[in-house]
Design a protein around this motif. Structure first.
Motif, short mmCIF file in Angstrom:
data_model
loop_
_atom_site.label_atom_id
_atom_site.label_comp_id
_atom_site.label_asym_id
_atom_site.label_seq_id
_atom_site.Cartn_x
_atom_site.Cartn_y
_atom_site.Cartn_z
N GLY A 168 0.78 -1.22 0.00
CA GLY A 168 0.00 0.00 0.00
C GLY A 168 0.81 1.27 0.00
O GLY A 168 0.29 2.34 0.35
N LEU A 169 2.08 1.18 -0.39
CA LEU A 169 2.92 2.37 -0.42
C LEU A 169 2.66 3.18 -1.68
O LEU A 169 2.39 2.62 -2.75
CB LEU A 169 4.40 1.97 -0.38
CG LEU A 169 4.88 1.19 0.84
CD1 LEU A 169 6.34 0.78 0.66
CD2 LEU A 169 4.72 2.01 2.11
N ALA A 170 2.74 4.48 -1.55
CA ALA A 170 2.76 5.32 -2.75
C ALA A 170 4.06 5.04 -3.49
O ALA A 170 5.07 4.69 -2.89
CB ALA A 170 2.67 6.80 -2.36
N ALA A 171 4.03 5.18 -4.81
CA ALA A 171 5.24 4.86 -5.58
C ALA A 171 5.28 5.64 -6.88
O ALA A 171 4.26 5.77 -7.56
CB ALA A 171 5.32 3.37 -5.87
N THR A 172 6.44 6.18 -7.21
CA THR A 172 6.67 6.73 -8.54
C THR A 172 7.79 5.93 -9.19
O THR A 172 8.73 5.51 -8.53
CB THR A 172 7.10 8.21 -8.50
OG1 THR A 172 8.30 8.34 -7.76
CG2 THR A 172 6.03 9.07 -7.87
N ASP A 173 7.66 5.72 -10.47
CA ASP A 173 8.65 4.97 -11.23
C ASP A 173 9.67 5.95 -11.79
O ASP A 173 9.30 6.95 -12.42
CB ASP A 173 7.95 4.22 -12.35
CG ASP A 173 8.71 2.98 -12.78
OD1 ASP A 173 9.39 2.40 -11.93
OD2 ASP A 173 8.60 2.61 -13.96
N VAL A 174 10.95 5.66 -11.59
CA VAL A 174 12.02 6.54 -12.05
C VAL A 174 12.87 5.80 -13.08
O VAL A 174 13.49 4.79 -12.77
CB VAL A 174 12.92 7.00 -10.87
CG1 VAL A 174 14.00 7.96 -11.36
CG2 VAL A 174 12.07 7.67 -9.79
N ALA A 175 12.85 6.29 -14.30
CA ALA A 175 13.62 5.65 -15.37
C ALA A 175 15.09 6.02 -15.26
O ALA A 175 15.44 7.15 -14.93
CB ALA A 175 13.08 6.07 -16.73
#
Length: 526
Positions: free
Chosen positions: A268-275
Motif C-alpha cells: 500500500g505504499l505510494a510509488a513513482t517509477d524513475v527511469a
C-alpha cells in the motif's frame, strides 16, 4: 563550443552519475485515509548534505525545499509557472515576467533586480559554483532587469536552445544570501515553501513550512490540507535500510533501487517509477589506442550480447538501452537498435584486418589486440558484472582483455588524467537536456575539456551546431540525428534501461525529472 571549467563540470557530473536519471508521473497510491494537517514527514536521503548552498554541488539536491525557480517542471515534463507568471525565449534571449507577490524568507519582496543579481552571481566563473553550472547554459550570458515592469532578461553570447529550461530552472537566492554567501552552507535564504531551521552534521536536517506562500508550481500554496509543517531529512545510505524503514513506518518517503524494490510491492505504499540508464560505456579513441579505429569499435560492439548485458545490469530481465539519456529526458528517442552496428563480430574483425590463428590471440600488423577494461562498483553494484560479461564475450573472439575494478578516485584518474584505459563502463550523467552530453562527445580532452575518450565525430559536431540554433524542443529531430551518428560510429554504448522508485508510507506526492519530489505536493495521511 564554449566550455565549462573541467574541474567544475567533472565534480558535478560525478555527483549526477550516482543518481537516477528521469522521473515520470505522479505517485500511485492506495492511500485513502484522512489527511494529517500540519504534521511531520520524515524523508530518507542516500547521502549527507555538507552544504545547503543551492549553487554548490551538494546543496542543489535539497534546494527544492527552500528555493524557487523562475519556472517549474510538471510531472509530464512541461513547464509551469514559478516565480515568473509568463516567459518567452529565442535561442539567444529569454525574458521572464515575475509575479508581483513573491517574498523572500526574511520578508523582503523579491524584485527583478534581485533575480538578475542571482543569475549573474551563479554564472560568474570566478565563483566556481558547480551546482549552478549543471543547470545554466554552457555559453556566456548577461542578465538585466526592469523593476518597473518586473521583467528579467538573459542574453547569450552564442545560440543555446534551452534557455527557459536552464536559466528558468536555476534556484534563486535572495539578496540576504548573496550578501553573505558563506552562511548558505547552514542556512537558507530563498523564496521557497520551506526554510531550513535545523542543521546537524551528517543529518538530520529539518525544514519548517512558510505561511502565506502562494507562488509554487502552477500557483501551489502552503495552505493546502495535509501539507506537512515540518520535513525532516535523515541520511540512510543503504537501500535495504531505507526499505525496512518504509515498511516499519520509520520514514515516510525514500528512494529505493535494486532488488529491495520487490520487497515494497503490495504494502500500500505510494510509488513513482524513475527511469534510469545503467552502464554508459566509452571507448578510448585517443591517438595510439587500438579503439581509435572505428572499424574495430563497430566490430566489438557488434559482438556483444546486448540483451544479456542488460539482464546483468539490472539484475533480472533487462531491456537494452534505447538512448544515451533515460526515458523522460528532453528529446529522448528509440535510437540504438536502428543505428548500432549490426554485423557478425568475427567477420567484422577479419574485415578490419584482425586475424587469429587457432587458439591464438587476435593480431594486426604484428600487434596483439589487448584491451584494458575498467569500471568501479562505486558507480553501481552491477557494473563490475557487466564489465566481466563484456570481457568474456570479447575474449571468445580472441581479444586479450585486462579487466580492472577500480575505486572511484582511481577510475576518475584513469579517465581524466592518465587516459590509461581502452574501455570504461561507467554511469551515465543525469542530463535532462541533450546539450549536457556535448562536452563528453566533442571538444578538447582533459585538462582543457571533458572529452576524456577523445571522441571525434564530424557528423555529430555538425548536427549539434545546427541543433543549437533551433529553439527548445523544435530541434529534437536534429538532436536525435546527432545521437544516431554516435551510435553508428560506436563512440559509446549505453547498456540498459533500468528503474528505481520513490516510495511513500502514509504519504502521497508527485515527482519530476530524476525522481525529484515536489515539496508542495506532499500530503501526509493517517
Amino acid at each position: 563550443m564554449p566550455r565549462r571549467s573541467p574541474s567544475v563540470a567533472l565534480a558535478a557530473t560525478l555527483t549526477a552519475a550516482a543518481v537516477a536519471l528521469s522521473g515520470c508521473g505522479g505517485a500511485e497510491s492506495s492511500t485513502t485515509t484522512p489527511l494529517v494537517d500540519r504534521g511531520t514527514v520524515r524523508i530518507a536521503a542516500a547521502s549527507e548534505t555538507p552544504s545547503f548552498d543551492p549553487y554548490s554541488t551538494f546543496g542543489a539536491a535539497q534546494a527544492r525545499y527552500a528555493y524557487d525557480s523562475l519556472v517549474n517542471l510538471a510531472p509530464d515534463g512541461t513547464l509551469v509557472t514559478g516565480l515568473a507568471s509568463s516567459w518567452q525565449a529565442t535561442t539567444t534571449t529569454a525574458t521572464f515576467t515575475l509575479r508581483p507577490d513573491v517574498t523572500c524568507s526574511d520578508g523582503t519582496p523579491l524584485t527583478a533586480s534581485a533575480v538578475a543579481r542571482a543569475l549573474t552571481y551563479a554564472n560568474d566563473p570566478a565563483n566556481q559554483l558547480a551546482g549552478a553550472r549543471t543547470v545554466l547554459p554552457n555559453v556566456p550570458f548577461t542578465a538585466s532587469a526592469d523593476d518597473g515592469t518586473g521583467t528579467v532578461s538573459a542574453t547569450t553570447a552564442a545560440p543555446f536552445p534551452f534557455l527557459t529550461r536552464s536559466i528558468g530552472l536555476l534556484p534563486i537566492v535572495c539578496p540576504a544570501g548573496l550578501d553573505r554567501p558563506r552562511t548558505l552552507d547552514r542556512a537558507t535564504q530563498g523564496t521557497g515553501p520551506y526554510v531550513l531551521t535545523r542543521y546537524t552534521p551528517g543529518g538530520p536536517y529539518e525544514f519548517t513550512v512558510r505561511d502565506g506562500y502562494s507562488w509554487g508550481p502552477a500557483g501551489a500554496t502552503t495552505a493546502e490540507p495535509g501539507l506537512p509543517a515540518r520535513i525532516v531529512v535523515s541520511v540512510v545510505p543503504q537501500a535495504s535500510t531505507a526499505a525496512n524503514l518504509l515498511l516499519t513506518g520509520g520514514v515516510e518517503i525514500a528512494n529505493v533501487n535494486g532488488p529491495d524494490r520487490a520487497r515494497l510491492t503490495g504494502h500500500g505504499l505510494a510509488a513513482t517509477d524513475v527511469a534510469t540508464v545503467v552502464g554508459l560505456t566509452f571507448f578510448n579513441q585517443r591517438p595510439g589506442r587500438a579503439l581509435a579505429d572505428p572499424a574495430l569499435r563497430r566490430a566489438l560492439v557488434s559482438a556483444l550480447d546486448r540483451r544479456g548485458l542488460a539482464n546483468v545490469a539490472v539484475g533480472g530481465t533487462g531491456s537494452p538501452a534505447t538512448d544515451f539519456g533515460a526515458e523522460g529526458a528532453v528529446c529522448h528517442a528509440d535510437l540504438a537498435d536502428a543505428n548500432l552496428p549490426a554485423q557478425d563480430g568475427a567477420e567484422a574483425l577479419q574485415a578490419a584486418g584482425w586475424t587469429r590463428s587457432p587458439g591464438g590471440p587476435l593480431t594486426k600488423d604484428g600487434r596483439t589486440l589487448r584491451l584494458r577494461l575498467i569500471t568501479s562498483p562505486d558507480l553501481g553494484p552491477t557494473l563490475s558484472s557487466v564489465a566481466e560479461l563484456m570481457a568474456r564475450q570479447w575474449t571468445t573472439l580472441g581479444a586479450q582483455v585486462d579487466l580492472v575494478t577500480e575505486s572511484l578516485p582511481a577510475l576518475v584518474n584513469a579517465m581524466y588524467r592518465s587516459a590509461d584505459f581502452d574501455v570504461v563502463v561507467g554511469s551515465t550523467p543525469g542530463f535532462a537536456l541533450p546539450v549536457g552530453f556535448i562536452p563528453f562527445f566533442s571538444g578538447p580532452t582533459p585538462a582543457q575539456g571533458l572529452n576524456f575518450a577523445g571522441v571525434r565525430n564530424p557528423e555529430y559536431d555538425a548536427l549539434v551546431t545546427q541543433a543549437l540554433r533551433e529553439t527548445d524542443t523544435s530541434g529534437c529531430g536534429t538532436w536525435n540525428r546527432a545521437a544516431a551518428a554516435l551510435f553508428r560510429a560506436a563512440d559509446a554504448l549505453p547498456i540498459a534501461d533500468g528503474r528505481s522508485g520513490v516510495y511513500g508510507y502514509r504519504t502521497t506526492f508527485t515527482t519530476t525529472f530524476g525522481g525529484q519530489l515536489v515539496p508542495t505536493s506532499i500530503r501526509l495521511h493517517q
